[in-house]
Write a protein that holds these residues in place. Structure first.
Motif, mmCIF file in Angstrom:
data_model
loop_
_atom_site.group_PDB
_atom_site.id
_atom_site.type_symbol
_atom_site.label_atom_id
_atom_site.label_comp_id
_atom_site.label_asym_id
_atom_site.label_seq_id
_atom_site.Cartn_x
_atom_site.Cartn_y
_atom_site.Cartn_z
ATOM 1 N N PHE A 1 0.856 -1.189 0.000
ATOM 2 C CA PHE A 1 0.000 0.000 0.000
ATOM 3 C C PHE A 1 0.889 1.235 0.000
ATOM 4 C CE2 PHE A 1 -2.447 -3.352 2.080
ATOM 5 C CZ PHE A 1 -3.604 -3.345 1.319
ATOM 6 N N GLU A 2 0.617 2.153 -0.923
ATOM 7 C CA GLU A 2 1.402 3.379 -1.050
ATOM 8 C C GLU A 2 0.451 4.554 -1.215
ATOM 9 O OE1 GLU A 2 3.987 2.765 -4.385
ATOM 10 O OE2 GLU A 2 4.908 0.985 -3.486
ATOM 11 N N SER A 3 0.876 5.682 -0.687
ATOM 12 C CA SER A 3 0.057 6.894 -0.849
ATOM 13 C C SER A 3 0.974 8.089 -1.075
ATOM 14 C CB SER A 3 -0.817 7.130 0.390
ATOM 15 O OG SER A 3 -0.013 7.466 1.510
ATOM 16 N N ASP A 4 0.425 9.072 -1.767
ATOM 17 C CA ASP A 4 1.133 10.333 -1.959
ATOM 18 C C ASP A 4 0.234 11.412 -1.387
ATOM 19 O OD1 ASP A 4 2.886 12.302 -2.716
ATOM 20 O OD2 ASP A 4 2.063 12.456 -4.755
ATOM 21 N N PRO A 5 0.556 12.055 -0.316
ATOM 22 C CA PRO A 5 1.767 11.941 0.488
ATOM 23 C C PRO A 5 1.729 10.682 1.345
ATOM 24 C CG PRO A 5 0.298 13.550 1.497
ATOM 25 C CD PRO A 5 -0.333 13.123 0.196
ATOM 26 N N PRO A 6 2.912 10.204 1.739
ATOM 27 C CA PRO A 6 2.974 9.011 2.590
ATOM 28 C C PRO A 6 2.469 9.324 3.999
ATOM 29 C CG PRO A 6 5.179 9.908 2.222
ATOM 30 C CD PRO A 6 4.229 10.711 1.381
#
Length: 158
Positions: free
Chosen positions: A15-20
């Motif tokens: 799972f990755e997000s921008d922003p982390p």
């Protein structure tokens, strides 16, 4: 009899997000902070919701993919989202404290003042004209010239 059932197959999903730093919460109750990975069962589709303060939440669906001759896998993998900034919220209005209204003291009761009287309207009064001073003679009266003779004393009376 449950002891003879095979354990569900698991798949590790990134799972990755921008922003982390967003919380990734899966519909089965598991959660982690991005970037992270969880081992999830491949028995049914799942949803994951990403939340981060100051950003709008995002939700993705994870599907189970059956391959012939291979164990099922979860797709997409990795699950990546770009979180949009939340619109600025209006600051909550602070409840205003109502100040107690000071009660006005009643005015002391006094006798009513009579209305100011207007002076009576001036009525025309006939005033006799002032007496004119006596007329002045055009020439002053002639003065007597002093006498060249001595004046006699006034007769005395004895």
């Amino acid at each position: 009899m449950d002891a003879f059932k095979p354990a569900p197959t698991m798949d590790s999903v990134q799972f990755e997000s921008d922003p982390p730093g967003a919380e990734a919460k899966v519909s089965n109750g598991q959660s982690c902070r991005t970037p992270c990975a969880l081992a999830l069962p491949t028995t049914a589709p799942l949803t994951v919701t990403f939340t981060l303060e100051g950003h709008q939440p995002a939700t993705e669906t994870i599907q189970v993919i059956q391959n012939t001759g291979a164990a099922p896998v979860l797709q997409p993998n990795p699950v990546a989202v770009a979180l949009a900034a939340a619109p600025p919220s209006k600051p909550a209005k602070k409840p205003t404290k109502k100040r107690p209204v000071a009660k006005k003291k009643p005015a002391p009761k006094t006798a009513a003042k009579p209305a100011a009287r207007k002076p009576p309207a001036a009525t025309p009064v006939s005033v006799p004209p002032a007496a004119a001073p006596p007329p002045m003679p055009a020439e002053p009266p002639p003065q007597q010239a002093p006498s060249p003779w001595p004046t006699a004393p006034a007769p005395s009376q004895r």
